[in-house]
Enzyme design. Structure first.
Site, short mmCIF file in Angstrom:
data_model
loop_
_atom_site.label_atom_id
_atom_site.label_comp_id
_atom_site.label_asym_id
_atom_site.label_seq_id
_atom_site.Cartn_x
_atom_site.Cartn_y
_atom_site.Cartn_z
N ALA A 115 0.74 -1.09 -0.09
CA ALA A 115 -0.13 0.00 0.18
C ALA A 115 0.86 1.17 0.16
O ALA A 115 2.15 1.25 0.71
CB ALA A 115 -0.90 0.06 1.24
N LYS A 168 12.01 -10.29 8.06
CA LYS A 168 11.97 -8.77 7.44
C LYS A 168 12.98 -7.91 7.49
O LYS A 168 13.42 -7.15 6.64
CB LYS A 168 10.67 -8.40 7.75
N ASN A 176 17.46 -1.42 1.78
CA ASN A 176 16.77 -0.04 2.15
C ASN A 176 17.95 0.93 2.19
O ASN A 176 18.15 1.87 1.59
CB ASN A 176 15.97 -0.09 3.35
N ASN A 186 14.45 0.07 -6.14
CA ASN A 186 14.92 -1.11 -5.66
C ASN A 186 15.65 -2.00 -6.92
O ASN A 186 16.64 -2.72 -6.61
CB ASN A 186 13.88 -1.84 -5.13
N SER A 239 11.06 2.74 1.76
CA SER A 239 10.69 3.82 2.58
C SER A 239 11.82 4.57 2.90
O SER A 239 11.68 5.84 3.20
CB SER A 239 9.87 3.18 3.69
#
Length: 285
Positions: A115, A168, A176, A186, A239
Site C-alpha cells: 500500500a 523482514k 533499504n 530497488n 521507505s
C-alpha cells in the site's frame, strides 16, 4: 499501512477510530481506498490522540522511532488489559514500549500487503499479501485476532513472530540503506554490477549474524529472498529512500542499527553494514 488496516477492519464491521497527531476538522472521516482500478470510500472516526476516549484495542503503525511517543500520548487512556499491536518496521523498540506500558499485553505484526499513500486518508492498495501477528512473549492466540481473520486481510497467528520480524529486518538491511544512499529504485540493485556485489556481501554478513543469533532459516535463504524482493519490487522506492528524499528521519537505527547491536552481542563482524549505517546517518546531518 495504518489506513489499509483500518479500512479493512472497518469494512468487516469493526468500530475504528484513527488517532491523529493534530485535531481533525470533523470527528467523522473517510478513507479513500484505490484497488484494481476501483475507488471505495470507507467511513471511520477521527480523533486527536491526546483527546482520545478510553481505548479497547490499540494498533500502532508509526515509524519505529515514533512508536514510544505515540503510545505515550495515549497511555492515560489504556487500561492494563488493553492489547497493543505494533505494526512497525525494524526491531529493538520493545523494551522502550515496556517502560511506558509494563503491564499491557504487547503483540507484533509484519505484513507483505502493498500500500502507498496518495494523499491524506487516501491510499492505493497495490498488492495483496499475508499479515503475520504474534506475541514475543506468549504463544497464545488472542480472541481479537478473529476480527482480522474475518476481514479481507489474510491474517494468521505466527507462534515465532520474532523470526518473522528478523527475516523482514534482514531483507530491509540488504535493500533499504543502499537505495537510500544511491538514490535508486530497488531494481537498480540487480542491474548495476557494483551494487549487485554489494548486495551479495551485505547478505553474507547478514546470514552470518542470523545464524549466530539463532535465525537459521533466514541465514539459509537471505540471498535468494533478497533477490526475489528486489525483482518483485523493482520499480519501488524504498521507505528509507523516501524518508531521505523528504528530509525526514529514517528508521536506520531500528533496521541496520538492530542488526549491528545483535552482531556485537553474538560476536560477529559486520563492516559493510556498519559502513552503510554510518553513511545513512550522515545523510540526515
Amino acid at each position: 499501512m495504518g489506513c489499509l488496516f483500518a479500512s479493512q477492519l472497518a469494512i468487516s464491521g469493526c468500530g475504528v477510530t484513527l488517532l491523529l497527531r493534530t485535531a481533525p476538522e470533523d470527528s467523522a472521516g473517510t478513507i479513500v481506498l484505490e484497488h484494481d482500478g476501483a475507488s471505495k470510500q470507507i467511513p471511520v472516526n477521527l480523533c486527536q490522540a491526546s483527546q482520545a476516549a478510553a481505548i479497547s484495542h490499540l494498533l500502532v503503525t508509526t515509524k519505529a522511532q515514533n512508536v514510544v511517543a505515540a503510545i505515550d500520548s495515549v497511555a492515560p487512556r489504556l487500561e492494563k488489559d488493553v492489547p497493543i499491536l505494533l505494526a512497525t518496521n525494524g526491531m529493538g523498540y520493545l523494551d522502550s514500549v515496556r517502560n511506558v506500558l509494563p503491564d499491557n499485553p504487547v503483540y507484533c505484526c509484519t505484513s507483505t500487503e502493498g500500500a502507498y499513500r496518495l494523499g491524506p486518508l487516501h491510499i492505493c492498495h497495490a498488492g495483496r499479501g499475508k499479515t503475520y501477528i504474534g506475541s514475543p512473549e506468549s504463544g497464545t492466540q488472542p480472541q481479537w485476532l478473529e476480527d482480522w481473520q474475518q476481514s479481507c486481510l489474510d491474517a494468521q497467528w505466527e507462534t515465532r513472530i520474532n523470526h518473522a520480524l528478523w527475516h523482514k529486518l534482514a531483507i530491509n538491511c540488504a535493500i533499504n540503506p543502499l537505495t537510500a544512499l544511491h538514490g535508486c529504485l530497488n531494481g537498480e540493485l540487480a542491474r548495476d554490477q557494483a551494487l549487485i556485489g554489494e548486495v551479495s556481501r551485505l547478505c553474507d554478513e547478514i546470514a552470518d549474524v542470523s545464524l549466530a543469533a539463532g535465525f537459521s532459516n533466514t541465514a539459509n535463504t537471505v540471498h535468494s529472498d533478497v533477490a526475489a524482493v528486489i525483482a518483485g519490487t523493482a520499480d519501488n522506492r524504498s521507505s528509507m529512500l523516501q524518508d531521505v528524499t523528504a528530509g525526514r528521519d529514517t528508521e536506520i537505527e531500528y533496521i541496520t542499527g538492530h542488526l549491528l547491536r545483535t552482531a556485537q552481542s553474538v560476536g560477529r563482524e559486520t563492516p559493510l553494514n556498519r559502513q552503510l549505517f554510518e553513511k545513512v546517518i550522515a545523510l540526515g546531518q
